[in-house]
Motif scaffolding. Structure first.
Motif, PDB file in Angstrom:
ATOM      1  N   ALA A   1       0.817  -1.218   0.000  1.00  0.00           N
ATOM      2  CA  ALA A   1       0.000   0.000   0.000  1.00  0.00           C
ATOM      3  C   ALA A   1       0.854   1.273   0.000  1.00  0.00           C
ATOM      4  O   ALA A   1       0.329   2.364  -0.183  1.00  0.00           O
ATOM      5  N   GLY A   2       2.154   1.124   0.225  1.00  0.00           N
ATOM      6  CA  GLY A   2       3.015   2.301   0.259  1.00  0.00           C
ATOM      7  C   GLY A   2       2.845   3.114   1.525  1.00  0.00           C
ATOM      8  O   GLY A   2       2.560   4.311   1.479  1.00  0.00           O
ATOM      9  N   ILE A   3       2.991   2.453   2.665  1.00  0.00           N
ATOM     10  CA  ILE A   3       2.747   3.130   3.943  1.00  0.00           C
ATOM     11  C   ILE A   3       3.923   2.946   4.898  1.00  0.00           C
ATOM     12  O   ILE A   3       4.426   1.838   5.072  1.00  0.00           O
ATOM     13  N   VAL A   4       4.335   4.059   5.505  1.00  0.00           N
ATOM     14  CA  VAL A   4       5.334   4.009   6.571  1.00  0.00           C
ATOM     15  C   VAL A   4       4.575   4.071   7.890  1.00  0.00           C
ATOM     16  O   VAL A   4       3.876   5.038   8.166  1.00  0.00           O
ATOM     17  N   ARG A   5       4.693   3.009   8.670  1.00  0.00           N
ATOM     18  CA  ARG A   5       3.928   2.913   9.917  1.00  0.00           C
ATOM     19  C   ARG A   5       4.843   2.339  10.998  1.00  0.00           C
ATOM     20  O   ARG A   5       5.576   1.379  10.740  1.00  0.00           O
ATOM     21  N   THR A   6       4.847   2.942  12.156  1.00  0.00           N
ATOM     22  CA  THR A   6       5.680   2.380  13.227  1.00  0.00           C
ATOM     23  C   THR A   6       5.151   1.011  13.622  1.00  0.00           C
ATOM     24  O   THR A   6       3.951   0.730  13.503  1.00  0.00           O
ATOM     25  N   ILE A   7       6.044   0.183  14.119  1.00  0.00           N
ATOM     26  CA  ILE A   7       5.639  -1.091  14.693  1.00  0.00           C
ATOM     27  C   ILE A   7       5.181  -0.776  16.118  1.00  0.00           C
ATOM     28  O   ILE A   7       5.979  -0.355  16.949  1.00  0.00           O
ATOM     29  N   GLY A   8       3.886  -0.903  16.359  1.00  0.00           N
ATOM     30  CA  GLY A   8       3.355  -0.538  17.679  1.00  0.00           C
ATOM     31  C   GLY A   8       3.045   0.949  17.746  1.00  0.00           C
ATOM     32  O   GLY A   8       3.100   1.667  16.743  1.00  0.00           O
TER      33      GLY A   8
ATOM     34  N   PHE B   1      12.195   7.560   4.697  1.00  0.00           N
ATOM     35  CA  PHE B   1      11.648   6.426   3.934  1.00  0.00           C
ATOM     36  C   PHE B   1      10.437   6.852   3.116  1.00  0.00           C
ATOM     37  O   PHE B   1      10.271   6.427   1.973  1.00  0.00           O
ATOM     38  N   ALA B   2       9.588   7.699   3.684  1.00  0.00           N
ATOM     39  CA  ALA B   2       8.415   8.173   2.929  1.00  0.00           C
ATOM     40  C   ALA B   2       8.861   8.924   1.681  1.00  0.00           C
ATOM     41  O   ALA B   2       8.289   8.758   0.600  1.00  0.00           O
TER      42      ALA B   2
ATOM     43  N   ALA C   1      15.074  14.681  -2.350  1.00  0.00           N
ATOM     44  CA  ALA C   1      15.281  15.692  -1.310  1.00  0.00           C
ATOM     45  C   ALA C   1      14.111  16.663  -1.205  1.00  0.00           C
ATOM     46  O   ALA C   1      13.759  17.101  -0.117  1.00  0.00           O
ATOM     47  N   ARG C   2      13.499  16.992  -2.328  1.00  0.00           N
ATOM     48  CA  ARG C   2      12.411  17.968  -2.268  1.00  0.00           C
ATOM     49  C   ARG C   2      11.258  17.437  -1.424  1.00  0.00           C
ATOM     50  O   ARG C   2      10.754  18.106  -0.529  1.00  0.00           O
ATOM     51  N   ARG C   3      10.873  16.227  -1.729  1.00  0.00           N
ATOM     52  CA  ARG C   3       9.768  15.641  -0.966  1.00  0.00           C
ATOM     53  C   ARG C   3      10.153  15.494   0.507  1.00  0.00           C
ATOM     54  O   ARG C   3       9.343  15.742   1.401  1.00  0.00           O
ATOM     55  N   ALA C   4      11.386  15.127   0.766  1.00  0.00           N
ATOM     56  CA  ALA C   4      11.830  14.989   2.160  1.00  0.00           C
ATOM     57  C   ALA C   4      11.703  16.322   2.888  1.00  0.00           C
ATOM     58  O   ALA C   4      11.196  16.375   4.014  1.00  0.00           O
ATOM     59  N   PHE C   5      12.119  17.392   2.244  1.00  0.00           N
ATOM     60  CA  PHE C   5      12.071  18.694   2.922  1.00  0.00           C
ATOM     61  C   PHE C   5      10.644  19.218   3.058  1.00  0.00           C
ATOM     62  O   PHE C   5      10.335  19.904   4.033  1.00  0.00           O
TER      63      PHE C   5
END
Ligand code: ATP
Ligand code: MG
Length: 454
Positions: free
Chosen positions: A153-160, A179-180, A223-227
């Protein structure tokens, strides 16, 4: 191949009765069909057991249960490697299953507890997409955290629980953004919502770690998206308030049709080629950092008088704060200091031009100028001029052997002193201009321009 070597380590560990898997970023990358930067193995063997099984190992982080196994023929290159960055060496990290306990300082576990259960080991990891195990012999992914679905799904989610996991190690907030940005994923809403609430705590993390995360974001190609995400999450104003200050700082539309200083800087980051030297990336980020404090509405147009000099001072402070090495600092500051000089290249004297393009790592200056133009008016005249002129100058006249030295001046009756530097530099300029070819000509020039005894 490093992957084959990693698999051979897993076979060996299993032959000795241990459990062993590939884990973390390499599994994520393999599932995504990307080439992993490095391979990490997790096992129930303790560091002592691992070191007993493999003749050549480096206990880079043995207190955290981490042992580095160098690929055959690559032992020497690992010796000086730190536990945190061995991505450029040919070694595989073998870590013992563990759970991390404590984290009272918000960045390190107080204690690590070894375990026989791989489930425990993945639960301590940061994000579900980084919590997959791979059995490379059966070619089977073990997913105890829902990582596969999040990868799909393209998701960054913490474990817990996000707040709890970010509270343990604040650097994870920056990793979520990285990572996102890298994968163009969404940060899961609860995970994202925790970041603005906790962003101010990022200062508990060492500045070196923050610096390295930012450098990765800047050089990985997104970098653009990161910033944008750093800004949206409230992290940017904590770690680089000087960049946040660029928001809403208008620019003269005839030179900057793209918009304000923040928009321009982010567009520039978007144009960084990948891979890119960290000094160029930081130079791009900071080249206009002096604009917000020098903004002025002059009668004719918006002006930023002195923004280069102010920017160099600000950049110096930022780089010092982030513990950059002297060499990197020097190069980034040179990029900031010289970025406006391209406007003058067509009017430069021959000697000035040669000394300009002789600057160390000039390719970075040229590239910064190219992307600076591309992220604004798009006019590449000075860029093309510089390239063509550089190509037309015979290399031996770019940095010619000096025609005379201080000894020649002494022999001619000049007294050593600060004036020597001035004289020799004038001789060099005349030589670069093509006005002087021989030692005799140079001495004649000196007697005429700098009469002895004056
Ligand atoms: P990259 O491709 O940038 O190397 P990666 O996921 O491999 O990304 P690493 O920093 O190499 O990241 O770490 C390897 C693995 O260790 C991660 O995938 C994750 O499982 C775990 N990890 C790393 N840093 C942390 C952290 N700060 N907190 C929890 N787990 C972490
Ligand atoms: Mg990695």
């Amino acid at each position: 191949m490093l992957k084959d070597f990693a698999i051979s380590i897993i076979r060996t560990l299993r032959d000795r009765g241990h459990q062993a898997y590939l884990v973390g970023g390499c599994v994520r990358d393999l599932v995504l069909g990307r080439e992993p930067a490095d391979y990490d193995i997790t096992t129930d063997a303790t560091p002592d057991e691992v070191m007993g099984i493999f003749p050549e190992t480096y206990a880079v982080g043995a207190q955290f249960g981490v042992v580095l196994v160098p690929a055959p023929g690559d032992a020497a290159s690992c010796v000086s490697t730190e536990a945190t960055d061995h991505s450029k060496t040919n070694a595989v990290e073998v870590a013992t299953f563990r759970s991390d306990v404590g984290y009272s300082d918000g960045r390190h576990p107080d204690q690590v507890r070894y375990s026989k259960d791989p489930r425990e080991d993945v639960k301590r990891r940061d994000f579900t997409i980084n919590g997959l195990l791979l059995d490379p012999i059966k070619n089977e992914v073990l997913d105890f955290v829902g990582g596969r679905a999040d990868l799909e799904a393209g998701i960054v989610r913490t474990i817990g629980d996000a707040e709890r996991r970010f509270a343990e190690d604040k650097l994870r907030m920056l990793r979520a953004v990285r990572f996102a940005a890298r994968f163009d994923y969404q940060i899961e809403p609860k995970t994202f919502a925790a970041i603005p609430r906790m962003a101010a705590q990022i200062h508990q993390v060492s500045r070196e770690r923050v610096r390295d995360e930012l450098t990765r974001m800047l050089t990985e190609g997104h970098a653009r998206r990161a910033f944008l995400l750093l800004d949206k999450s409230g992290l940017l104003k904590e770690i680089l308030p000087e960049i946040t200050a660029m928001k809403g700082v208008e620019q003269p539309p005839q030179f900057h049709p793209e918009g304000d200083v923040f928009v321009h800087t982010l567009l520039l980051l978007d144009k960084l080629r990948h891979p890119c030297p960290l000094t160029l990336a930081w130079g791009a980020l900071l080249h206009d950092v002096g604009k917000p404090p020098t903004f002025r509405v002059a009668p004719d147009r918006i002006r930023f008088d002195g923004h280069v000099e102010v920017g160099v001072k600000m950049a110096q402070e930022i780089l010092r704060r982030l513990r950059f090495s002297n060499d990197d600092t020097e190069q980034v500051l040179a990029l900031v200091a010289n970025h406006m000089r391209f406007a003058d290249v067509q009017r430069m004297k021959e000697s000035t031009f040669k000394k300009f393009v002789r600057m160390s790592e000039f390719a970075e200056h040229l590239e910064l100028h190219r992307i600076d133009c591309q992220a604004s008016h798009g006019d590449l005249t000075s860029y093309q001029f510089t390239r063509q002129k550089m190509a037309s100058i015979p290399p031996e006249t770019m940095r010619p052997i000096p025609l005379i030295t201080g000894d020649d001046l002494i022999a001619a009756g000049y007294k050593p002193g600060p004036r020597f530097k001035e004289i020799l530099s004038a001789v060099e300029d005349a030589q670069l201009e093509g006005q002087l070819q021989t030692r005799d000509q140079a001495m004649g020039f000196v007697r005429e321009q700098f009469p002895a005894g004056q």
